[in-house]
Design a protein around this motif. Structure first.
Motif, short mmCIF file in Angstrom:
data_model
loop_
_atom_site.label_atom_id
_atom_site.label_comp_id
_atom_site.label_asym_id
_atom_site.label_seq_id
_atom_site.Cartn_x
_atom_site.Cartn_y
_atom_site.Cartn_z
N GLY A 77 40.71 45.12 42.75
CA GLY A 77 40.29 46.48 42.46
C GLY A 77 41.42 47.42 42.83
O GLY A 77 42.43 46.99 43.39
N ASP A 78 41.26 48.69 42.52
CA ASP A 78 42.35 49.63 42.73
C ASP A 78 42.09 50.66 43.83
O ASP A 78 43.03 51.19 44.42
N VAL A 79 40.83 50.97 44.06
CA VAL A 79 40.47 51.98 45.07
C VAL A 79 39.30 51.46 45.90
O VAL A 79 38.27 51.07 45.34
N ALA A 80 39.46 51.47 47.23
CA ALA A 80 38.39 51.06 48.13
C ALA A 80 37.94 52.24 48.98
O ALA A 80 38.77 53.07 49.37
N ILE A 81 36.65 52.30 49.25
CA ILE A 81 36.11 53.32 50.14
C ILE A 81 35.97 52.68 51.51
O ILE A 81 35.16 51.77 51.71
N VAL A 82 36.76 53.15 52.49
CA VAL A 82 36.81 52.51 53.80
C VAL A 82 36.98 53.56 54.91
O VAL A 82 37.32 54.71 54.64
N ASN A 83 36.78 53.12 56.14
CA ASN A 83 37.02 53.97 57.30
C ASN A 83 38.48 53.89 57.72
O ASN A 83 39.08 52.81 57.71
#
Length: 345
Positions: free
Chosen positions: A218-224
């Motif tokens: 994938g190209d964009v991850a939502i993370v802390n």
């Protein structure tokens, strides 16, 4: 004669026992019993330093947040716990709603911790915060393509988004913040749109999302944010290399700001060592402890008088969502319902 000797001996022995008991009571070891979901080296270092400075021994029980909350419920008034430490406002709200905290009034805590990072009625207090940001591929994404959480639902991101499951409390709180901004109907549309753009079924930890971006899944991850800091400084070369392949983007800088969340603590309802519990939380909110948390664990200090770590400073300042974090707990149940409704597993 013999009877008198025996009697005198018994009296002396009994008196010695009473003196011993009285002495033990006077010299009783000062303790504070902590139930914690956090599992970081920095925390134990801080507990040791607290003991050095105060003489109060910190007894630690570690487990998952759900296990600790259940343990407190089962123990009831007989619980030895004085402090519950966990991550995410949603979990703190859950503990509060179950009546597991007592309200605390502390000028020190109110001074060290801004109002948005603590419960309005003093049931819990934030200790650190982390931003939930975009970790994007430096090879396949240009930063100018990114903007907001909402924009990730646009067609250009079809098959490119990575994130954890809806069972994860971090995503539940992100959803709760979307509800606060757009209402339940708007939040449902956002959840359905983001789900449609995912590169794979939601799974794994934040670290797994970063590794998946590095591997091209994938190209964009939502993370802390702090996961990236930990990975960049990990002894494991694979972890470091994965983190080096991504860059950080703080979303929603032109409107409400980037979603943030906290780790926090509250004094338990039946704390047998309440004064020591308050002292510990005050200690953790003070400059020295906040500095250690910022530098060792790559978290943002809630105390505004403490500087960010070098790495966080390199990432730059950002506008954070100003919603009081207690709202995230209030919206948690609605967030779970929306996830279920749109099929975000």
């Amino acid at each position: 004669m013999l009877k008198n000797i025996i009697k005198s001996t018994l009296i002396a022995s009994f008196g010695a026992i009473l003196f011993s008991c009285g002495g033990t009571a006077e010299q009783k070891e000062e303790v504070v019993n902590v139930y914690t979901h956090r599992h970081y080296e920095a925390d134990q270092q801080l507990f040791d330093k607290f003991t050095e400075q105060t003489g109060i021994k910190v007894n630690v029980v570690s487990a998952s947040a759900d296990e600790l909350i259940q343990k407190l419920e089962l123990e009831g008034a007989n619980s030895p716990a004085d402090v519950l430490i966990t991550v995410d406002a949603g979990r703190l709200h859950r503990a509060e709603s179950k009546g597991l905290f007592q309200s605390v009034s502390s000028e020190t805590l109110n001074s060290n911790i801004p109002a948005k990072f603590r419960d309005p009625e003093g049931f819990w207090f934030g200790l650190t915060y982390r931003a939930r940001i975009f970790a994007y591929s430096t090879e396949r994404v240009k930063p100018e393509e990114l903007s907001t959480y909402e924009a990730l639902t646009e067609p250009q991101w079809k098959g490119r988004i990575l994130t954890r499951s809806s069972e994860n409390i971090y995503n539940q709180s992100l959803m709760a913040s979307v509800i606060a901004q757009h209402g339940k109907e708007g939040a449902e549309q956002w959840a359905a749109g983001l789900l449609a753009n995912m590169a794979r079924e939601p799974k794994g930890s934040d670290r797994d999302q970063i590794k998946a971006v590095a591997a091209g899944e994938g190209d964009v991850a939502i993370v802390n944010t702090y996961y990236i800091g930990i990975m960049l400084n990990d002894e494991n070369e694979e972890e470091r290399k994965a983190a080096e392949k991504i860059a950080i983007f703080f979303p929603n800088q032109n409107d409400r700001g980037t979603h943030i969340n906290i780790s926090g603590a509250g004094v338990t309802k039946h704390a047998p060592n309440k004064d020591n519990a308050i002292k510990l939380i005050e200690f953790l909110s003070a400059a020295e402890a906040q500095g250690m948390l910022a530098n060792i664990n790559f978290e943002y200090p809630v105390n505004p008088n403490v500087a960010f770590s070098v790495l966080l400073t390199q990432w730059g300042t950002f506008k954070a969502d100003e919603v009081n974090l207690s709202v995230l707990g209030d919206n948690n149940s609605d967030a779970v319902v929306i996830f279920d409704k749109v099929g975000w597993k």
